[in-house]
Design a protein around this motif. Sequence first.
Motif, short mmCIF file in Angstrom:
data_model
loop_
_atom_site.label_atom_id
_atom_site.label_comp_id
_atom_site.label_asym_id
_atom_site.label_seq_id
_atom_site.Cartn_x
_atom_site.Cartn_y
_atom_site.Cartn_z
N UNK A 94 100.87 -50.77 -11.25
CA UNK A 94 99.75 -50.56 -10.33
C UNK A 94 98.78 -51.73 -10.37
N UNK A 95 98.52 -52.26 -11.55
CA UNK A 95 97.61 -53.39 -11.66
C UNK A 95 98.17 -54.60 -10.93
N UNK A 96 99.46 -54.81 -11.05
CA UNK A 96 100.08 -55.94 -10.38
C UNK A 96 100.00 -55.78 -8.86
N UNK A 97 100.22 -54.56 -8.37
CA UNK A 97 100.11 -54.30 -6.93
C UNK A 97 98.67 -54.51 -6.47
N UNK A 98 97.70 -54.05 -7.29
CA UNK A 98 96.30 -54.23 -6.95
C UNK A 98 95.94 -55.72 -6.87
N UNK A 99 96.46 -56.50 -7.80
CA UNK A 99 96.20 -57.94 -7.78
C UNK A 99 96.77 -58.57 -6.52
N UNK A 100 97.99 -58.16 -6.17
CA UNK A 100 98.61 -58.72 -4.97
C UNK A 100 97.82 -58.34 -3.71
N UNK A 101 97.36 -57.09 -3.63
CA UNK A 101 96.58 -56.66 -2.48
C UNK A 101 95.25 -57.41 -2.42
N UNK A 102 94.62 -57.61 -3.57
CA UNK A 102 93.35 -58.33 -3.60
C UNK A 102 93.53 -59.78 -3.17
N UNK A 103 94.60 -60.41 -3.62
CA UNK A 103 94.87 -61.80 -3.22
C UNK A 103 95.14 -61.89 -1.73
N UNK A 104 95.88 -60.93 -1.19
CA UNK A 104 96.17 -60.92 0.25
C UNK A 104 94.88 -60.72 1.05
N UNK A 105 94.01 -59.84 0.58
CA UNK A 105 92.75 -59.59 1.28
C UNK A 105 91.88 -60.84 1.25
N UNK A 106 91.83 -61.51 0.12
CA UNK A 106 91.04 -62.74 0.01
C UNK A 106 91.60 -63.81 0.95
N UNK A 107 92.91 -63.93 1.00
CA UNK A 107 93.53 -64.90 1.90
C UNK A 107 93.17 -64.59 3.36
N UNK A 108 93.15 -63.31 3.73
CA UNK A 108 92.75 -62.92 5.09
C UNK A 108 91.32 -63.32 5.38
N UNK A 109 90.44 -63.07 4.43
CA UNK A 109 89.02 -63.41 4.61
C UNK A 109 88.87 -64.92 4.75
N UNK A 110 89.52 -65.66 3.87
CA UNK A 110 89.40 -67.12 3.91
C UNK A 110 89.99 -67.71 5.18
N UNK A 111 91.02 -67.05 5.73
CA UNK A 111 91.61 -67.57 6.96
C UNK A 111 90.67 -67.40 8.14
N UNK A 112 89.70 -66.50 8.05
CA UNK A 112 88.74 -66.27 9.12
C UNK A 112 87.50 -67.15 8.98
N UNK A 113 87.41 -67.88 7.89
CA UNK A 113 86.24 -68.70 7.61
C UNK A 113 86.07 -69.77 8.68
N UNK A 114 84.86 -69.91 9.16
CA UNK A 114 84.55 -70.92 10.16
C UNK A 114 83.28 -71.65 9.74
N UNK A 115 83.14 -72.85 10.18
CA UNK A 115 81.94 -73.65 9.89
C UNK A 115 80.94 -73.44 11.02
N UNK A 116 79.66 -73.38 10.65
CA UNK A 116 78.60 -73.27 11.65
C UNK A 116 78.23 -74.67 12.12
#
Length: 80
Positions: free
Chosen positions: A36-58
């Motif tokens: 479960x911890x390994x799955x949680x880590x993978x989900x957290x990394x995927x979520x962070x990657x999604x957030x970072x992919x939406x990052x834009x500069x002002x």
Amino acid sequence: MTLIKEKAVEMIRRMPEDNMLYVVNILQSLEAMTVDKEKDKQRAKAALADILSMEKKLPGDFDPRKELEEARTEKYDHFS
């Protein structure tokens, strides 16, 4: 094998057969928590990657106070 694993194996060898069911249950629970911890880590990394992919500069001339005021005017101007 590490010293701690050797110690655990030796303890299991000394245990009576009657207690093996408990040992197996405990080990299965520990194994499930690890998975479960390994799955949680993978989900957290995927979520962070999604957030970072939406990052834009002002833009350099971005004025947050001006933007806020314009948004408030647009939303609430009809109440005046």
